[in-house]
Design a protein around this motif. Structure first.
Motif, short mmCIF file in Angstrom:
data_model
loop_
_atom_site.label_atom_id
_atom_site.label_comp_id
_atom_site.label_asym_id
_atom_site.label_seq_id
_atom_site.Cartn_x
_atom_site.Cartn_y
_atom_site.Cartn_z
N ASN A 1 45.15 57.24 39.57
CA ASN A 1 45.70 55.91 39.90
C ASN A 1 47.20 55.99 40.11
O ASN A 1 47.92 56.55 39.29
N SER B 1 39.25 49.96 49.10
CA SER B 1 39.69 50.75 47.94
C SER B 1 39.47 50.06 46.59
O SER B 1 39.89 50.58 45.56
N SER C 1 40.33 60.21 41.72
CA SER C 1 39.86 60.53 40.37
C SER C 1 38.58 59.76 40.04
O SER C 1 37.89 60.10 39.06
N GLU C 2 38.26 58.73 40.82
CA GLU C 2 37.00 58.00 40.61
C GLU C 2 35.80 58.92 40.80
O GLU C 2 34.70 58.61 40.34
N TYR D 1 31.96 52.79 45.76
CA TYR D 1 33.22 53.34 46.28
C TYR D 1 33.28 54.84 46.01
O TYR D 1 33.55 55.64 46.90
N TYR E 1 43.78 36.32 32.52
CA TYR E 1 42.39 36.66 32.19
C TYR E 1 42.06 38.03 32.75
O TYR E 1 42.26 38.27 33.94
N LEU E 2 41.57 38.92 31.88
CA LEU E 2 41.26 40.29 32.27
C LEU E 2 39.85 40.68 31.83
O LEU E 2 39.24 39.96 31.03
N GLY E 3 39.39 41.85 32.32
CA GLY E 3 38.08 42.37 31.93
C GLY E 3 38.22 43.38 30.80
O GLY E 3 38.71 43.05 29.71
N GLU F 1 31.42 51.28 34.31
CA GLU F 1 32.86 51.49 34.14
C GLU F 1 33.20 52.98 34.09
O GLU F 1 32.37 53.80 33.69
N VAL F 2 34.40 53.31 34.53
CA VAL F 2 34.96 54.65 34.31
C VAL F 2 35.89 54.48 33.11
O VAL F 2 36.91 53.80 33.20
N ALA G 1 39.78 50.31 28.98
CA ALA G 1 39.74 51.37 30.00
C ALA G 1 41.07 52.13 29.96
O ALA G 1 42.13 51.54 29.79
N PHE H 1 44.57 44.70 41.93
CA PHE H 1 44.44 45.88 41.06
C PHE H 1 45.12 45.55 39.73
O PHE H 1 46.05 44.75 39.67
N ILE H 2 44.64 46.21 38.67
CA ILE H 2 45.01 45.75 37.33
C ILE H 2 46.53 45.72 37.07
O ILE H 2 47.05 44.76 36.52
N ARG I 1 32.80 45.46 35.02
CA ARG I 1 32.11 46.08 36.16
C ARG I 1 30.69 46.48 35.78
O ARG I 1 30.43 46.76 34.61
N VAL J 1 44.49 49.65 29.37
CA VAL J 1 44.92 48.40 30.03
C VAL J 1 45.75 47.58 29.04
O VAL J 1 46.79 47.02 29.37
P1 GDR Z 1 40.56 51.44 39.50
O1 GDR Z 1 41.77 50.41 39.50
O2 GDR Z 1 39.26 50.76 39.37
O3 GDR Z 1 40.90 52.50 38.49
O4 GDR Z 1 40.68 52.02 40.99
P2 GDR Z 1 41.91 48.92 38.99
O5 GDR Z 1 43.35 48.69 38.86
O6 GDR Z 1 41.12 47.96 39.82
O7 GDR Z 1 41.21 48.96 37.53
C1 GDR Z 1 41.67 49.78 36.48
C2 GDR Z 1 40.91 49.47 35.22
O8 GDR Z 1 41.25 48.17 34.75
C3 GDR Z 1 40.06 47.50 34.33
N1 GDR Z 1 40.25 46.05 34.41
C4 GDR Z 1 40.48 45.35 35.53
N2 GDR Z 1 40.66 45.74 36.82
C5 GDR Z 1 40.93 44.77 37.74
N3 GDR Z 1 41.14 45.14 39.01
N4 GDR Z 1 41.03 43.45 37.40
C6 GDR Z 1 40.86 43.01 36.12
O9 GDR Z 1 40.97 41.82 35.83
C7 GDR Z 1 40.57 44.00 35.14
N5 GDR Z 1 40.41 43.96 33.80
C8 GDR Z 1 40.21 45.20 33.37
C9 GDR Z 1 39.00 48.01 35.28
O10 GDR Z 1 37.70 47.75 34.76
C10 GDR Z 1 39.38 49.48 35.37
O11 GDR Z 1 38.82 50.18 34.30
C11 GDR Z 1 41.92 52.33 41.58
C12 GDR Z 1 41.81 52.10 43.09
O12 GDR Z 1 43.10 52.21 43.67
C13 GDR Z 1 40.90 53.12 43.72
O13 GDR Z 1 40.96 53.00 45.15
C14 GDR Z 1 41.34 54.52 43.32
O14 GDR Z 1 40.49 55.48 43.87
C15 GDR Z 1 41.39 54.65 41.81
O15 GDR Z 1 42.28 53.67 41.30
C16 GDR Z 1 41.87 56.01 41.35
#
Ligand code: GDR
Ligand code: NDP
Length: 378
Positions: free
Chosen positions: A185, A89, A133-134, A156, A216-218, A322-323, A222, A195-196, A319, A258
């Motif tokens: 989400n 996931s 929603s992805e 995915y 540290y984040l990306g 990105e979405v 988003a 997950f974030i 990524r 975020v």
């Molecule tokens: P998502 O969830 O990709 O929406 O998929 P995630 O929490 O991984 O990311 C959400 C957004 O945050 C941005 N981001 C980061 N994400 C992670 N994981 N780590 C980081 O350090 C970071 N920094 C910024 C991401 O780029 C993204 O835009 C989740 C999953 O549960 C899927 O299985 C599900 O289908 C969707 O939600 C709906």
């Protein structure tokens, strides 16, 4: 007594759905993968000794990549409802493991539907498919609803789009009660740690307790429509209680960045964070601290100071694609299912922070030398 089978029972939603269905009086069977250390921690509260009289929860070893295993278990259980929550996931990881992701999240759904058809259970067993929603991916229009076109942006999402359509195809071709929940989400204290939201709430608590310096984040810009898993598993059940199989969007209708989520998390602990800078040079800095609240919560105030960088960007979390924006319109679910979420974003953040603060305090206690960790390799 109704019988449910949850595939992906050991995950976040699997745990909440197990609790929900047991309360409704179901006998719940769950499929768990074989791993070298237990993956069933989220389910510990539901265990009963298999020798007890009133067992209503049973785990089976299995995998969505193994048809024979699925057919045997479904034949044995004869479930009224199957919830397919299993999958690789994590979007970022799906870029690294595209073939495995397609096999599990895409073809895995087909294996399950085929098992129902082969076993002649098309009239008995209802199937819920965890769509996402992805699927919307590259933003076409917002808010996104059941008629918004899809444009998947990751291996995915491409695998999940196969799962979505094969579910509809089997519904139309074989009259199986098979429905997609297009869930936005959803998070919780049981959310996976990479997950974030959970990455943020864990780090916020650690920083406030002096156990971590910086997060540290990306991509901080988003935007996501974040709900609570507890509310969303109820929607899954409602979807399978309808007269006719259909597909439904489940979302809160509110979107946040975020960056917003970070601010709200620190805010729960009385720490105000402001962002400045751009792109990979953006930083989140402490600009105020509510000392009374911090003291009440038992935070390590000595470690915190104004101007301290608590969030920085590391491009390695960007990524390949990105979405950018997810915002769901769940009008159909509200009117047709009567679904209404109890949590909003603020109460979701509060629930996650309170839970992680407790966990991190335990961690702090252990790290203070109150517990000697065994070194197995001495
Ligand atoms: P998502 O969830 O990709 O929406 O998929 P995630 O929490 O991984 O990311 C959400 C957004 O945050 C941005 N981001 C980061 N994400 C992670 N994981 N780590 C980081 O350090 C970071 N920094 C910024 C991401 O780029 C993204 O835009 C989740 C999953 O549960 C899927 O299985 C599900 O289908 C969707 O939600 C709906
Ligand atoms: P998790 O990642 O927490 O759980 C996934 C589950 O799938 C785990 O039990 C995992 O087992 C299991 N699994 C993974 N691969 C296989 C396999 N090959 N065979 C059998 N089981 C497998 O996800 P969530 O609970 O958050 O989400 C549930 C489902 O809903 C997923 O399919 C996800 O893609 C989808 N979804 C999630 C959303 C969200 O925001 N949470 C939104 C929309 C859809 P193990 O514990 O051993 O790893």
């Amino acid at each position: 007594m109704k019988i449910a089978l949850i595939i992906g029972v050991t995950g976040q939603d699997g745990a909440y759905l197990t609790g929900f269905l047991l309360k409704k009086g179901y006998f719940v069977h769950g499929l768990r993968r074989t791993v070298s250390l237990s993956n069933a921690k989220r389910l510990s509260q539901f265990y009963t000794d298999a020798h007890d009289d009133h067992v209503n929860f049973k785990l089976h070893f299995g995998d969505l990549t193994d048809s024979t295993n699925l057919i045997r278990i479904i034949k044995e259980i004869q479930p009224d409802e199957i919830y397919n929550l299993a999958g690789m996931s994590h979007i970022q990881v799906s870029f690294e493991m595209p073939e495995y992701t397609a096999n599990t999240d895409g073809i895995g759904t087909l294996r399950l539907l085929e098992a129902i058809r082969i076993l002649g259970l098309t009239k008995k067993t209802r199937i819920y498919q965890a769509s996402t929603s992805e699927l919307y991916g590259l933003v076409q229009t917002v808010p996104q609803n059941e008629t918004t076109p899809f444009y998947p942006r990751s291996p995915y999402a491409v695998a999940k789009i196969y799962g979505y359509w094969i579910t509809i195809n089997y519904r139309e071709a074989y009259d199986i009660f098979a429905s997609n929940g297009i869930l936005f989400n959803h998070e919780s204290p049981l959310r996976g740690e990479t997950f974030i939201t959970r990455k943020i709430t864990r780090a916020t608590c650690k920083i406030a307790l002096g156990l971590q310096k910086c997060l540290y984040l990306g991509n901080l810009s988003a935007q996501r429509d974040w709900g609570h898993s507890q509310d969303y598993v109820e929607a899954m059940w409602l979807i399978l209680q309808q007269e006719k199989a259909e597909d439904f969007v489940i979302a809160t209708g509110i979107t946040a960045t975020v960056r917003d989520f970070v601010k709200m998390s620190f805010g729960e602990l009385g720490i105000e964070v402001e962002f400045s800078g751009k792109g990979e040079y953006e930083k989140g800095v402490i600009i105020d601290i509510d000392y009374d609240l911090a003291k009440n919560l038992g935070l390590n105030i000595g470690e915190l100071h104004f101007g301290m960088d608590v969030v920085r960007v590391d491009p390695k979390y960007y990524r390949p694609k990105e979405v950018d924006l997810l915002l769901g319109d769940s009008k159909k679910s509200k009117t047709q299912l009567g679904w209404n979420p109890r949590y909003d974003l603020q109460s979701l953040v509060e629930d996650m922070i309170q839970s992680d603060l407790l966990l991190m305090k335990k961690d702090e206690y252990l790290q203070e030398g109150n517990f000697r960790t065994l070194n197995y390799f001495e």
